[in-house]
Motif scaffolding. Structure first.
Motif, PDB file in Angstrom:
ATOM      1  N   PRO A   1      -6.539 -16.626  12.161  1.00  0.00           N
ATOM      2  CA  PRO A   1      -7.276 -15.490  12.749  1.00  0.00           C
ATOM      3  C   PRO A   1      -6.328 -14.381  13.180  1.00  0.00           C
ATOM      4  CG  PRO A   1      -8.035 -17.581  13.665  1.00  0.00           C
ATOM      5  CD  PRO A   1      -6.802 -17.895  12.867  1.00  0.00           C
ATOM      6  N   PRO A   2      -6.688 -13.142  12.936  1.00  0.00           N
ATOM      7  CA  PRO A   2      -5.801 -12.028  13.318  1.00  0.00           C
ATOM      8  C   PRO A   2      -5.766 -11.834  14.831  1.00  0.00           C
ATOM      9  CG  PRO A   2      -7.863 -11.188  12.445  1.00  0.00           C
ATOM     10  CD  PRO A   2      -7.908 -12.669  12.261  1.00  0.00           C
ATOM     11  N   ASP A   3      -4.675 -11.260  15.301  1.00  0.00           N
ATOM     12  CA  ASP A   3      -4.482 -10.960  16.716  1.00  0.00           C
ATOM     13  C   ASP A   3      -4.397  -9.447  16.870  1.00  0.00           C
ATOM     14  OD1 ASP A   3      -3.887 -10.837  19.364  1.00  0.00           O
ATOM     15  OD2 ASP A   3      -1.869 -11.690  19.198  1.00  0.00           O
ATOM     16  N   PHE A   4      -5.365  -8.859  17.606  1.00  0.00           N
ATOM     17  CA  PHE A   4      -5.450  -7.409  17.740  1.00  0.00           C
ATOM     18  C   PHE A   4      -4.831  -6.901  19.044  1.00  0.00           C
ATOM     19  CE2 PHE A   4      -9.501  -8.071  15.145  1.00  0.00           C
ATOM     20  CZ  PHE A   4      -8.857  -7.777  13.957  1.00  0.00           C
ATOM     21  N   SER A   5      -3.990  -7.691  19.683  1.00  0.00           N
ATOM     22  CA  SER A   5      -3.456  -7.283  20.984  1.00  0.00           C
ATOM     23  C   SER A   5      -2.562  -6.052  20.883  1.00  0.00           C
ATOM     24  CB  SER A   5      -2.680  -8.443  21.618  1.00  0.00           C
ATOM     25  OG  SER A   5      -1.644  -8.876  20.759  1.00  0.00           O
ATOM     26  N   SER A   6      -1.851  -5.885  19.778  1.00  0.00           N
ATOM     27  CA  SER A   6      -1.012  -4.696  19.605  1.00  0.00           C
ATOM     28  C   SER A   6      -1.201  -4.146  18.202  1.00  0.00           C
ATOM     29  CB  SER A   6       0.473  -5.025  19.840  1.00  0.00           C
ATOM     30  OG  SER A   6       0.929  -5.947  18.892  1.00  0.00           O
ATOM     31  N   VAL A   7      -1.035  -2.826  18.069  1.00  0.00           N
ATOM     32  CA  VAL A   7      -1.267  -2.144  16.790  1.00  0.00           C
ATOM     33  C   VAL A   7      -0.094  -1.206  16.523  1.00  0.00           C
ATOM     34  CG1 VAL A   7      -2.790  -0.583  15.528  1.00  0.00           C
ATOM     35  CG2 VAL A   7      -3.766  -2.272  17.057  1.00  0.00           C
ATOM     36  N   ILE A   8       0.459  -1.296  15.284  1.00  0.00           N
ATOM     37  CA  ILE A   8       1.575  -0.433  14.879  1.00  0.00           C
ATOM     38  C   ILE A   8       1.224   0.197  13.537  1.00  0.00           C
ATOM     39  CG2 ILE A   8       4.040  -0.328  14.322  1.00  0.00           C
ATOM     40  CD1 ILE A   8       4.443  -2.789  16.040  1.00  0.00           C
ATOM     41  N   SER A   9       1.469   1.470  13.389  1.00  0.00           N
ATOM     42  CA  SER A   9       1.181   2.165  12.132  1.00  0.00           C
ATOM     43  C   SER A   9       2.087   1.646  11.021  1.00  0.00           C
ATOM     44  CB  SER A   9       1.379   3.667  12.297  1.00  0.00           C
ATOM     45  OG  SER A   9       0.482   4.185  13.255  1.00  0.00           O
ATOM     46  N   ASN A  10       1.514   1.393   9.850  1.00  0.00           N
ATOM     47  CA  ASN A  10       2.261   0.930   8.679  1.00  0.00           C
ATOM     48  C   ASN A  10       2.521   2.134   7.777  1.00  0.00           C
ATOM     49  OD1 ASN A  10       3.355  -0.433   6.522  1.00  0.00           O
ATOM     50  ND2 ASN A  10       1.857  -2.108   6.582  1.00  0.00           N
ATOM     51  N   LEU A  11       3.559   2.875   8.110  1.00  0.00           N
ATOM     52  CA  LEU A  11       3.846   4.115   7.385  1.00  0.00           C
ATOM     53  C   LEU A  11       4.304   3.841   5.958  1.00  0.00           C
ATOM     54  CD1 LEU A  11       5.708   6.092  10.201  1.00  0.00           C
ATOM     55  CD2 LEU A  11       3.303   6.200   9.552  1.00  0.00           C
ATOM     56  N   ALA A  12       5.030   2.746   5.753  1.00  0.00           N
ATOM     57  CA  ALA A  12       5.509   2.431   4.407  1.00  0.00           C
ATOM     58  C   ALA A  12       4.335   2.144   3.473  1.00  0.00           C
ATOM     59  CB  ALA A  12       6.454   1.233   4.469  1.00  0.00           C
ATOM     60  N   LEU A  13       3.364   1.348   3.952  1.00  0.00           N
ATOM     61  CA  LEU A  13       2.214   1.044   3.107  1.00  0.00           C
ATOM     62  C   LEU A  13       1.371   2.307   2.865  1.00  0.00           C
ATOM     63  CD1 LEU A  13       0.520  -1.054   1.655  1.00  0.00           C
ATOM     64  CD2 LEU A  13      -0.654  -1.522   3.804  1.00  0.00           C
ATOM     65  N   ARG A  14       1.278   3.147   3.848  1.00  0.00           N
ATOM     66  CA  ARG A  14       0.506   4.381   3.659  1.00  0.00           C
ATOM     67  C   ARG A  14       1.149   5.261   2.597  1.00  0.00           C
ATOM     68  NH1 ARG A  14      -0.737   8.873   8.383  1.00  0.00           N
ATOM     69  NH2 ARG A  14      -2.028  10.258   7.097  1.00  0.00           N
ATOM     70  N   SER A  15       2.473   5.362   2.619  1.00  0.00           N
ATOM     71  CA  SER A  15       3.167   6.148   1.603  1.00  0.00           C
ATOM     72  C   SER A  15       2.980   5.536   0.220  1.00  0.00           C
ATOM     73  CB  SER A  15       4.655   6.231   1.965  1.00  0.00           C
ATOM     74  OG  SER A  15       5.369   6.927   0.972  1.00  0.00           O
ATOM     75  N   ALA A  16       3.000   4.190   0.140  1.00  0.00           N
ATOM     76  CA  ALA A  16       2.814   3.535  -1.154  1.00  0.00           C
ATOM     77  C   ALA A  16       1.404   3.777  -1.681  1.00  0.00           C
ATOM     78  CB  ALA A  16       3.084   2.042  -1.016  1.00  0.00           C
ATOM     79  N   ILE A  17       0.396   3.765  -0.807  1.00  0.00           N
ATOM     80  CA  ILE A  17      -0.985   4.010  -1.241  1.00  0.00           C
ATOM     81  C   ILE A  17      -1.139   5.437  -1.759  1.00  0.00           C
ATOM     82  CG2 ILE A  17      -3.355   4.204  -0.413  1.00  0.00           C
ATOM     83  CD1 ILE A  17      -2.789   1.930   1.517  1.00  0.00           C
ATOM     84  N   LEU A  18      -0.564   6.407  -1.057  1.00  0.00           N
ATOM     85  CA  LEU A  18      -0.656   7.796  -1.520  1.00  0.00           C
ATOM     86  C   LEU A  18       0.064   7.985  -2.846  1.00  0.00           C
ATOM     87  CD1 LEU A  18      -0.105   9.693   1.856  1.00  0.00           C
ATOM     88  CD2 LEU A  18      -2.260   9.312   0.636  1.00  0.00           C
ATOM     89  N   SER A  19       1.212   7.315  -3.028  1.00  0.00           N
ATOM     90  CA  SER A  19       1.940   7.412  -4.302  1.00  0.00           C
ATOM     91  C   SER A  19       1.134   6.803  -5.438  1.00  0.00           C
ATOM     92  CB  SER A  19       3.289   6.711  -4.162  1.00  0.00           C
ATOM     93  OG  SER A  19       3.995   6.741  -5.386  1.00  0.00           O
ATOM     94  N   TRP A  20       0.505   5.673  -5.164  1.00  0.00           N
ATOM     95  CA  TRP A  20      -0.327   5.043  -6.206  1.00  0.00           C
ATOM     96  C   TRP A  20      -1.521   5.932  -6.560  1.00  0.00           C
ATOM     97  CZ3 TRP A  20      -5.420   3.463  -6.118  1.00  0.00           C
ATOM     98  CH2 TRP A  20      -5.845   2.700  -7.210  1.00  0.00           C
TER      99      TRP A  20
END
Length: 551
Positions: free
Chosen positions: A101-120
């Motif tokens: 089960p996921p733990d939502f206690s802290s959240v961090i932006s995934n900038l690397a994955l966002r850049s990869a999605i935009l490139s794709w």
């Protein structure tokens, strides 16, 4: 004629478009020939390019769509940010295949994955995804909750919390905390304790006596409130309060208002950070029913002593103060009741004053609603028990306003309660003396028109606080004829009023004695008695008092 027809056919073939040529050729062929040619031509025509399939890592496990704002949670999973916010708001934990089960206690932006999605997206000629809004994410999460509940077995054990759905209404339990208040309110400052302690206060509050709080609200609670049997009331009401449908919000608020009004034990259970965060934006809603019911429910929640500090820390006060300033008359009535209830807690008084509740409360003393004026005056009284709030009220120019109300006979008892507290600080005493407070109080005492002994005690206590103003008070009091009035109070007043009147009379008589004992030093020197010791503190001049030393 045949030759001419053949020539026109040639011209038709020469000037025909490719599509027309294909039609003409197919028309001249046999059906079988045309079918074979169609199969060959259709296989030769390239098919339309299908939309490229996004990699699994680029898709949010909750929404099932390409992520525009991916974030990493504490457990290492990646989701769309809005989906994480919706899951935290609804207290929902999604079930992921082959994953803990996921733990939502802290959240961090995934900038690397966002850049990869935009490139794709750029390479695949796909439009970049747009960030998912909270309302859409909440719908998706609710759908997930509903689908999960449908898969659960139907023999669900009913918890104690679900008994709140249809409680047995007891009209005798609709009592406010004010009836359980002590008869003495200790002040938070040393000055008020040494000068004049606050008076006993037994005026009943109006938290439950609003026009909309009719007996119809005390009927059996709406059975549709808990439409999902697998969720308790504590879980379902916050979910409905965040609904995008106004009728669901109104239904949840009506249920919350009924439960908190009739069930004292439910107030502590329902007053959770999750519910308060869902209730906060509804306080300033443009829908009248939503605004009124949300503020009224907040009044009921604030009646529980343990809830007061929770409500203040939840950030509800700023929108509540906005309702005081620009809400509907009925919502203003409930808002003043809520602030009165919260002001009973010493830990909340300073925060209420700092956040700016004093100016609108002072303004609502002139409201057309009697209940609004009543609760606003009581809120100001309790808030003025704190020294910082007294100084703020003085700077706001409250003293002239309160004195005008006192002269007009409007809410005399409640106005005197606040003036009594203001007279205990140096700024308040100076403002009262500058605004003719002594003369006004003497006029009230001389009129002897009090609705209760407590009002007379408040008036005498206010003057007693002004008596710490020194010589200036003595001069103004003597000019206003305070001695005669205090003697009357000493004869016919209550025990507490008589005690304070006696002390002030002793102080005034001490001043008169000092004036009688004053010596005219110029006349004394001219008469030939030059000795400095000739005038004794306790008597006149005689031969035994002559100094034997010669100069």
């Amino acid at each position: 004629m045949k030759l001419m027809v053949h020539k026109s056919k040639e011209n038709e073939w020469a000037f025909a478009t490719p599509e027309r040529a294909a039609e003409m050729s197919s028309a001249s062929m046999s059906p079988r020939r045309r079918w074979k040619l169609f199969q060959r031509s259709s296989s030769a025509i390239p098919s339309k390019t299908s939309k490229p399939q996004a990699p699994k890592e680029f898709v949010c496990p909750i929404s099932g769509s390409l992520m525009a704002d991916p974030v990493i949670v504490s457990s290492g999973h990646t989701f769309e940010r809005a989906c994480v916010q919706a899951c935290k708001s609804l207290s929902f934990t999604p079930v992921l295949p082959d994953s803990p089960p996921p733990d939502f206690s802290s959240v961090i932006s995934n900038l690397a994955l966002r850049s990869a999605i935009l490139s794709w997206c750029h390479k695949s000629s796909v439009d970049p995804p747009k960030p998912l809004d909270f309302a859409s994410a909440e719908k998706i999460v609710r759908a997930s909750i509903g689908s999960r509940n449908e898969t659960k077995p139907q023999n669900v054990v009913v918890s104690d919390n679900q008994l709140l759905i249809n409680p047995t209404v007891n009209f005798t339990q609709a009592a406010t905390e004010q009836t359980r208040l002590p008869t003495h309110f200790p002040s938070s400052s040393d000055e008020s304790v040494s000068a004049a302690p606050p008076l006993p206060f037994s005026t009943p509050p109006r938290c439950y006596s609003s026009p909309s709080s009719s007996s119809s609200e005390l009927e059996t609670l709406n059975p549709n409130c808990n439409s999902n049997p697998s969720l308790s009331v504590e879980d379902e009401i916050p979910i409905k309060l965040r609904s995008c449908h106004v009728f669901e919000i109104e239904e949840a608020l009506a249920s919350l208002r009924n439960i908190t009004r009739t069930r004292e034990d439910a107030r502590a259970r329902l007053c959770t950070p999750r519910l308060l965060s869902a209730l906060r934006p509804l306080i300033t809603s443009r829908y009248t029913a939503v605004q009124v019911d949300s503020v009224a429910a907040l009044v009921n929640l604030s009646l529980e002593k343990s809830n007061k500090i929770k409500i203040v820390r939840s950030g509800v006060l700023p929108p509540l103060i906005d309702v005081l300033k620009a809400g509907t008359p009925e919502a203003q009535e409930h808002a003043s009741s809520a602030l009165f209830s919260l002001a009973l807690d010493d830990d909340c008084k300073t925060a209420i004053g700092v956040l700016g509740a004093l100016p609108p409360l002072l303004h609502l003393l002139r409201s057309e609603s009697e209940r609004t004026r009543h609760d606003s005056a009581l809120a100001l009284y309790h808030l003025s028990l704190v020294q910082s709030n007294r100084s703020k009220l003085v700077k706001l120019g409250s003293v002239p306003v309160l004195l005008r109300m006192l002269k007009s006979g409007h809410m005399t008892g409640r106005v005197l309660l606040t003036l009594c507290n203001l007279s205990l600080c140096a700024d308040g005493r100076a403002a009262l003396l500058d605004s003719g407070g002594v003369e006004c109080l003497v006029g009230v005492l001389r009129g002897n028109e009090f609705d209760s002994k407590a009002t007379q005690e408040s008036c005498v206590a206010t003057m007693y606080g002004l008596s710490y103003g020194g010589l200036r008070f003595k001069g103004l009091a003597k000019k206003a004829g305070v001695v005669e009035v205090l003697r009357e109070v000493e004869k016919k007043g209550s025990e507490r009023a008589r005690e304070k009147a006696r002390r002030m009379l002793e102080m005034m008589r001490g001043k008169e004695k000092e004036e009688e004992d004053e010596v005219d030093w110029a006349e004394l020197l001219n008469s030939g008695f030059g000795s400095r010791t000739r005038c004794q503190p306790g008597g006149g001049l005689d031969e035994s008092s002559v100094n034997s030393l010669d100069f």
